[in-house]
Design a protein around this motif. Structure first.
Motif, PDB file in Angstrom:
ATOM      1  N   VAL A  61       0.833  -1.204   0.000  1.00 28.76           N
ATOM      2  CA  VAL A  61       0.000   0.000   0.000  1.00 28.76           C
ATOM      3  C   VAL A  61       0.870   1.258   0.000  1.00 28.76           C
ATOM      4  O   VAL A  61       0.570   2.236  -0.693  1.00 28.76           O
ATOM      5  N   THR A  62       1.965   1.222   0.736  1.00 28.00           N
ATOM      6  CA  THR A  62       2.875   2.373   0.770  1.00 28.00           C
ATOM      7  C   THR A  62       3.457   2.650  -0.612  1.00 28.00           C
ATOM      8  O   THR A  62       3.420   3.789  -1.101  1.00 28.00           O
ATOM      9  N   VAL A  63       3.981   1.632  -1.258  1.00 22.05           N
ATOM     10  CA  VAL A  63       4.569   1.807  -2.594  1.00 22.05           C
ATOM     11  C   VAL A  63       3.507   2.209  -3.607  1.00 22.05           C
ATOM     12  O   VAL A  63       3.717   3.122  -4.425  1.00 22.05           O
ATOM     13  N   LEU A  64       2.365   1.567  -3.560  1.00 22.08           N
ATOM     14  CA  LEU A  64       1.278   1.910  -4.476  1.00 22.08           C
ATOM     15  C   LEU A  64       0.850   3.362  -4.291  1.00 22.08           C
ATOM     16  O   LEU A  64       0.646   4.085  -5.268  1.00 22.08           O
ATOM     17  N   GLY A  65       0.731   3.780  -3.040  1.00 25.39           N
ATOM     18  CA  GLY A  65       0.361   5.168  -2.769  1.00 25.39           C
ATOM     19  C   GLY A  65       1.388   6.149  -3.289  1.00 25.39           C
ATOM     20  O   GLY A  65       1.052   7.217  -3.811  1.00 25.39           O
ATOM     21  N   LEU A  66       2.666   5.813  -3.164  1.00 23.94           N
ATOM     22  CA  LEU A  66       3.719   6.692  -3.675  1.00 23.94           C
ATOM     23  C   LEU A  66       3.681   6.770  -5.195  1.00 23.94           C
ATOM     24  O   LEU A  66       3.818   7.852  -5.778  1.00 23.94           O
ATOM     25  N   VAL A  67       3.490   5.639  -5.841  1.00 22.72           N
ATOM     26  CA  VAL A  67       3.426   5.623  -7.313  1.00 22.72           C
ATOM     27  C   VAL A  67       2.219   6.406  -7.804  1.00 22.72           C
ATOM     28  O   VAL A  67       2.327   7.252  -8.707  1.00 22.72           O
ATOM     29  N   LEU A  68       1.065   6.133  -7.222  1.00 19.22           N
ATOM     30  CA  LEU A  68      -0.145   6.851  -7.642  1.00 19.22           C
ATOM     31  C   LEU A  68      -0.084   8.321  -7.240  1.00 19.22           C
ATOM     32  O   LEU A  68      -0.619   9.183  -7.947  1.00 19.22           O
ATOM     33  N   GLY A  69       0.564   8.614  -6.121  1.00 20.15           N
ATOM     34  CA  GLY A  69       0.716   9.994  -5.680  1.00 20.15           C
ATOM     35  C   GLY A  69       1.559  10.809  -6.641  1.00 20.15           C
ATOM     36  O   GLY A  69       1.333  12.013  -6.819  1.00 20.15           O
ATOM     37  N   ALA A  70       2.536  10.185  -7.262  1.00 26.95           N
ATOM     38  CA  ALA A  70       3.374  10.882  -8.246  1.00 26.95           C
ATOM     39  C   ALA A  70       2.561  11.254  -9.480  1.00 26.95           C
ATOM     40  O   ALA A  70       2.846  12.258 -10.135  1.00 26.95           O
ATOM     41  N   LYS A  71       1.530  10.480  -9.768  1.00 31.57           N
ATOM     42  CA  LYS A  71       0.698  10.736 -10.948  1.00 31.57           C
ATOM     43  C   LYS A  71      -0.514  11.615 -10.620  1.00 31.57           C
ATOM     44  O   LYS A  71      -0.819  12.544 -11.347  1.00 31.57           O
ATOM     45  N   ASP A  72      -1.205  11.264  -9.539  1.00 29.23           N
ATOM     46  CA  ASP A  72      -2.517  11.858  -9.280  1.00 29.23           C
ATOM     47  C   ASP A  72      -2.589  12.760  -8.069  1.00 29.23           C
ATOM     48  O   ASP A  72      -3.669  13.169  -7.672  1.00 29.23           O
ATOM     49  N   GLY A  73      -1.497  13.018  -7.416  1.00 28.02           N
ATOM     50  CA  GLY A  73      -1.546  14.005  -6.363  1.00 28.02           C
ATOM     51  C   GLY A  73      -1.400  13.521  -4.949  1.00 28.02           C
ATOM     52  O   GLY A  73      -1.086  12.380  -4.659  1.00 28.02           O
TER      53      GLY A  73
END
Length: 149
Positions: A61-73
């Motif tokens: 979840v941490t890595v997924l959140g970081l990846v998606l955060g780089a794209k979507d905020g």
């Protein structure tokens, strides 16, 4: 069974359900031959314990959140922070909300898995303290006692 942080902070019904599963399995395996017990022990060697499941889930979840955060905020980065914080809490205290959720799914601690493994090894004849006379139930109970001591 000895207490630890996870069992102490887990609902009694969940602990009881997990303990009954272990006892039922040992009693069932008391009626099996050595080869079946060995096969099941190999399966237990591959079973993920609670700490591994919590670590992998929170890290994912941490890595997924970081990846998606780089794209979507920013919102996804908050999810990463919360997951990392929960993982930190679990690491420092030995329990936490993630452990509670995973326990409800029936995931066991390493001690619980090891208890079952030692009881099965005793049934298989790896230890000398288990009597070979008496029925399967008596042998299963003696194996559980030997594994807990």
């Amino acid at each position: 069974m000895s207490t630890d942080a996870v069992r102490t902070h887990t609902a009694d019904g969940v602990n009881r359900r997990i303990d009954e599963r272990v006892e039922g399995c040992v009693r069932h395996m008391a009626e099996q031959d050595r080869a079946a017990i060995s096969d099941y022990l190999n399966k237990l060697e591959r079973e993920w314990d609670l700490n591994r499941v919590v670590s992998v889930a929170a890290s994912t979840v941490t890595v997924l959140g970081l990846v998606l955060g780089a794209k979507d905020g920013r919102g996804w980065r908050v999810v990463s922070g919360v997951a990392a914080g929960l993982l930190l809490q679990h690491g420092l205290l030995g329990f936490g909300p993630l452990a509670g959720l995973v326990r409800m799914l029936g995931v066991r601690t390493r001690k619980e898995i090891d208890l079952e493994k030692f009881a099965l090894k005793a049934l298989r004849g790896d230890f000398e303290r288990i009597p070979h006379d008496g029925g399967p139930l008596a042998r299963a109970n003696a194996a559980l006692v030997a594994a807990q001591s």
